[in-house]
Design an enzyme around this catalytic site. Sequence first.
Site: not given
Length: 240
Positions: A10, A132
């Site tokens: 990330d 998601d």
Amino acid sequence: MSFNVIPAIDLKGGKCVQLVQGVPGTEMVSIDDAVEVAAGWVGQGAKTLHIIDLDGAFSGSRKNAYIMEDIVSKFDVDVQVGGGIRDYETAKYLLSLGIDRVILGTAAIKNPDLVRQLADEFGSETVMVSLDSKQGEVVIEGWTESSGKTTNEMGKFFSEIGAGSILYTNVDVEGLLKGVNEDPVRSLVNSVTIPVIASGGVAKIDDLVKIKNTGAAGVVVGSALYKGLFTLREAIDKVS
């Protein structure tokens, strides 16, 4: 096809960070040199790197693009990138850097034609749709809004219109190191004809075995690796 254990990188402000449940300001780990992090994962046997551009996700900025380009040029692995890819131009730009796959979330759900267009122009294998899931429903806009559709419905739809793979994140367990829930993964795998990569909740190597047994093509691992709960090499050895 071997099961793929995919380390997450990330990016935020040029650094590699890990956020708890994606919340800005909750960095558990911050490492200055993201390229060095990538080198470490490749050295342990990674075949794919999963890069999320948090600046892109939070502000649409592409200031981390130079890091991705560096990683692509240095390592002979697949690189998939997500984070704020909301339009054709951004996706095209990232693919032009040599990135193998762009990950589309909210943008795909709000504008499925984007998936069709990218698949037609660059090939299905370059398009991964991120679903998601919160309590079985797909959530969008950084997990704040329900789409009103089930994960399996959405998965089937995107597999039919040109997505090459699906990234399934179980928001209920993401980043919490509490373990995985394999049932919804298995259910999604059985609903679609394209590879499913699972993400969220992996806390121990046994979780990887559970995901592998669902028929998923791979799993993205972040927090567990950065906290040293197991090594990538151990994980790959266990499931290969």
